[in-house]
Design an enzyme around this catalytic site. Structure first.
Site, PDB file in Angstrom:
ATOM      1  N   ALA A  70     -13.940 100.878  44.117  1.00 50.98           N
ATOM      2  CA  ALA A  70     -14.734 100.264  43.040  1.00 50.98           C
ATOM      3  C   ALA A  70     -14.738 101.195  41.838  1.00 50.98           C
ATOM      4  O   ALA A  70     -14.620 102.417  41.982  1.00 50.98           O
ATOM      5  CB  ALA A  70     -16.154 100.043  43.532  1.00 50.98           C
ATOM      6  N   GLY A 109     -13.244 100.758  48.085  1.00 57.08           N
ATOM      7  CA  GLY A 109     -12.863  99.359  47.880  1.00 57.08           C
ATOM      8  C   GLY A 109     -11.352  99.161  47.984  1.00 57.08           C
ATOM      9  O   GLY A 109     -10.884  98.079  48.364  1.00 57.08           O
ATOM     10  N   GLU A 112     -10.654  98.753  51.447  1.00 57.54           N
ATOM     11  CA  GLU A 112     -11.163  97.435  51.859  1.00 57.54           C
ATOM     12  C   GLU A 112     -10.222  96.308  51.416  1.00 57.54           C
ATOM     13  O   GLU A 112     -10.060  95.315  52.120  1.00 57.54           O
ATOM     14  CB  GLU A 112     -12.577  97.222  51.293  1.00 57.54           C
ATOM     15  N   GLU A 132     -17.383 106.209  50.593  1.00 55.73           N
ATOM     16  CA  GLU A 132     -18.596 105.747  49.899  1.00 55.73           C
ATOM     17  C   GLU A 132     -19.819 106.574  50.253  1.00 55.73           C
ATOM     18  O   GLU A 132     -20.728 106.747  49.440  1.00 55.73           O
ATOM     19  CB  GLU A 132     -18.869 104.271  50.222  1.00 55.73           C
TER      20      GLU A 132
END
Ligand code: CAA
Length: 705
Positions: A70, A109, A112, A132
């Site tokens: 992210a 992310g 992910e 994270e």
């Protein structure tokens, strides 16, 4: 305004003739999943699905990496565009096979996104991680649900709670990567395109990680919670991660996602995550010196004078960074001892498997012991690391004049002496700078580079590059007593508390509940109460603020080294309260007219650390630090200040500056003028007005160069 980042689209023909759409995340420098990238995915996936010619999809990244997750810079300013969990669901739901082509890092992310693909093909240099937790967050785009379904709950807990990435071979071993291929980005992309084309027509249903539940075999969740309560003491994210992973084992994906969403929201809006995001940028920003344009000089060879613990530690860092190192000590006995300590440290690394013997051999081959100054002739930088004696340091710097080549950086590792006085001993004060490492230098991450009033911009630039080469978090600070970390931490209210009626365990308990790894009494016992106690006793320099510590020294209580200090220690260095030490403290109080007190943890923490904040403001006011975040970085990396509070200045911001001022005044402290100015003008530490005010203090000292 144009959105940052995009997803590029092209079509390629695979070896078997099938047409494959290649979607490339493109957002320099690390393809963070900005609104532009997320929107790009939605559009490009739809395009690939609608194009009848396209039979499969490959997702990859530009700029030498897959994706760093992210876009952290969006968190504070608010997100727009499609949410990442929705984007990843879209990828996973594709009816055409989707393959991730990973070259470089796939983090957060980014990892992910890879888990949303049906297959993962990676190059050997790639890494996958869910870091994270280091931002006080959890993988909030389905990571806590998909990964356990792929590799099981047990491995997922450690992977996510530690936050450290896996190298490609390890990622393949646990099943995160399907194939690892040798070669560069072009090779992995070609392999992924061919791989995707071969999967056309196969059943991709079982490859979707949103099906079924995760395997919980062998996981004792309560035990894991306890383990991470100790390993990451005080942090809330690991417990939230375990909650989500537990949910992946006993409920279906959509229900698990609800748990993930709820836990993610709690973390995202909590103080710890805000502070850790702040630290992420603070660490990177401190290496950037406002106003410095000079280019660094070469850094191939480093000389170190003094083979004690500091010198040896610096030698290890420089050799590990690939520099040739001369370790010089004019006393052959000291030199032998210093080299033996280095060898012993590396033998331990081999035992612990953190390094291989061949890595150690290579590092050791870069370190040449020497007893003569002429061996420094080819060095690009020399670091003096002898004990704190000004006359000795001046003599060493005079010797540098005779042997060091022009342009060689002349650095001192002093922790408290004046850089300018040291520089006055040489004919080239412009080459002189402080490189203040923290002990043990091979472990502690902080390097404070101390600019003297005559250090040249080239010298400063080279010292900053030296720190980065050694993988230190490197800050440029001013030449003041104690520099930054020692100066601000040196004013903590510890002596007032221990002299004024609080027992060591009361103070330590409060400090440790705030998140300090060690309270001040334990820290004093570790460092040794004899260190300054003996100096004070010899010089007759006892001060009222050291009465308790001096009484400890006089009673032969030196701390851990002789098993008794503020506490007593057994042969395994386990501590316990010591009635003898406490009786001694009581007698000092009695003589000084102090009485035993009780204070709340909050009062103790305020007494300990509000003076630190105040001193931080003074450093900014005097132009000794260029930004509040540099002070935070110095405290976090030099003194293990809990990272999840963001350091003293960020803590002050979170509490609110008016409240800080009010408390300091109530404690009888003299508040810094800058703090008063902030409160008067209602400035926040990240406001433009405040930044302009401290920039002028910093550049004021800079222009005196
Ligand atoms: N978002 C925004 N900016 C980022 C970023 C991210 N995820 N990752 C790195 N950057 C920026 C850095 O701030 C830096 O910017 P400046 O040049 O302006 O200082 C630049 O990219 C380069 O970064 P580094 O200096 O750290 O470069 P490096 O080569 O040493 O390391 C890296 C690269 C390994 C990717 C490292 O930057 C890193 O670890 N990044 C963070 C990864 C991470 O924590 N990802 C998780 C994000 S949270 C998430 O994804 C939540 C979720 O579940 C949805």
């Amino acid at each position: 305004m144009a959105m940052k980042g995009a997803v590029q689209y092209e079509k390629r023909t695979a070896a078997n003739g099938a047409c494959v759409a290649v979607l490339t995340m493109d957002s320099a420098p690390v393809n963070a999943l900005s609104a532009g990238v997320r929107t790009g995915f939605e559009t490009r996936i739809a395009e690939a699905l609608a194009d009848a010619e396209v039979k499969a999809i490959v997702i990859t990244g530009a700029h030498g990496c897959f994706c760093a997750g992210a876009d952290i810079s969006e968190f504070a300013s608010g997100m727009s565009g499609p949410p990442l969990p929705v984007v990843i669901n879209t990828i996973e739901a594709s009816t055409k096979p989707v393959v991730a082509a990973i070259d470089g890092v796939a983090l957060g992310g980014g990892c992910e996104v890879a888990l949303g693909c049906h297959y993962r093909v990676a190059s050997t240099r790639s890494q996958a991680g869910l870091p994270e937790v280091n931002l006080g967050l959890l993988p909030g785009a389905g990571g806590t649900q998909r990964l356990p379904r792929l590799i099981g709950a047990a491995a997922s807990i450690d992977f996510m709670c530690r936050g450290a990435p896996l190298k490609a071979d390890q990622a393949a071993k646990v099943g995160l990567f399907d194939t690892v291929v040798a070669g560069d980005k072009a090779a992995v992309l070609k392999a992924a395109v061919d791989f995707a084309a071969e999967k056309v027509g196969s059943d991709i249903g079982p490859r979707r990680l949103s099906g079924g539940t995760a395997k919980a075999a062998g996981v004792d969740f309560a035990k894991k919670r306890k383990e991470y309560d100790t390993l990451r003491k005080g942090e809330v994210a690991p417990q939230a991660i375990i909650t989500c992973i537990e949910a992946s084992t006993d409920r279906e994906f959509t229900e698990g996602m609800k748990v993930e969403g709820k836990e993610f929201g709690k973390l995202m809006f909590g103080d710890q995550s805000k502070a850790l995001q702040y630290m992420f940028f603070a660490e990177r920003q401190c290496a950037k010196v406002p106003g410095l344009e000079a280019k660094p000089g070469p850094l191939d060879m480093c000389g170190i004078v003094g083979a004690g613990l500091m010198g040896g530690g610096i030698a290890m860092c420089a050799a590990e960074a690939g520099m040739r190192v001369v370790l010089l000590d004019v006393d052959p006995g000291n030199l032998d001892r210093g080299m033996a300590v280095i060898k012993k440290n590396y033998a331990r690394s081999v035992d612990r498997k953190s390094k291989t013997q061949s890595q150690v051999d290579k590092i050791m081959s870069l370190i040449s012991p020497s007893t003569t100054y002429d061996s420094l002739g080819q060095c690009d930088i020399v670091v003096e690391a002898v004990f704190e004696n000004m006359d000795l340091k001046k003599k060493i710097f005079q010797s540098f004049d005779g042997v060091c080549k022009p342009g060689c950086i002349l650095a001192t590792n002093t922790s408290r002496l004046n850089i300018d006085t040291i520089a006055s001993a040489t004919k080239r004060p412009e080459d002189v700078i402080g490189c203040h490492f923290f002990s043990p230098a091979n472990v502690m991450k902080l390097l404070e580079n101390v600019r003297g009033p005559r250090s040249s911009p080239r010298t400063i630039a080279t010292a900053m590059a030296f720190g980065q080469k050694l993988k230190k978090v490197t800050c440029l600070v001013g030449n003041c007593d104690g520099f930054i970390a020692n100066r601000v931490m040196g004013v903590s209210g510890w002596t007032g508390l221990i002299n004024g009626g609080l027992l060591p365990h009361q103070i330590d308990q409060a400090a440790e509940s705030y998140g300090m790894k060690m309270g001040p009494a334990r820290m004093n016992d570790l460092v040794g109460l004899d260190l300054f106690g003996r100096e004070r006793a010899n010089t007759g320099n006892a001060k009222p603020d050291t009465i308790v510590t001096d009484a400890m020294f006089a009673a032969n209580r030196y701390g851990q080294k002789n098993g008794k200090g503020f506490y007593k220690y057994d042969d395994k260095l386990r501590l316990s309260r010591d009635p003898e030490a406490e009786a001694l403290i009581h007698s000092v109080w009695k003589n000084a007219g102090a009485t035993p007190k009780t204070m709340s943890d909050e009062e103790i923490i305020d007494t300990l650390y509000l003076p630190v904040v105040n001193e931080g403001f003074k450093c900014l006011e005097e132009g000794m630090a260029s930004r509040p975040s540099d002070i935070d970085v110095c405290c976090v990396f030099g003194y293990n200040w809990p990272r999840y509070t963001g350091g003293p200045m960020q803590w002050a911001s979170a509490v609110g500056l008016p409240k800080i001022l009010e408390k300091l005044e109530a404690m009888g402290e003299k508040p810094s003028e800058l703090l008063k100015e902030c409160v008067k003008n209602n400035w926040r530490l990240n406001s433009k007005a405040f930044t302009a005010r401290i920039s002028s203090a910093w550049s004021g000292t800079w222009s005196k160069l």
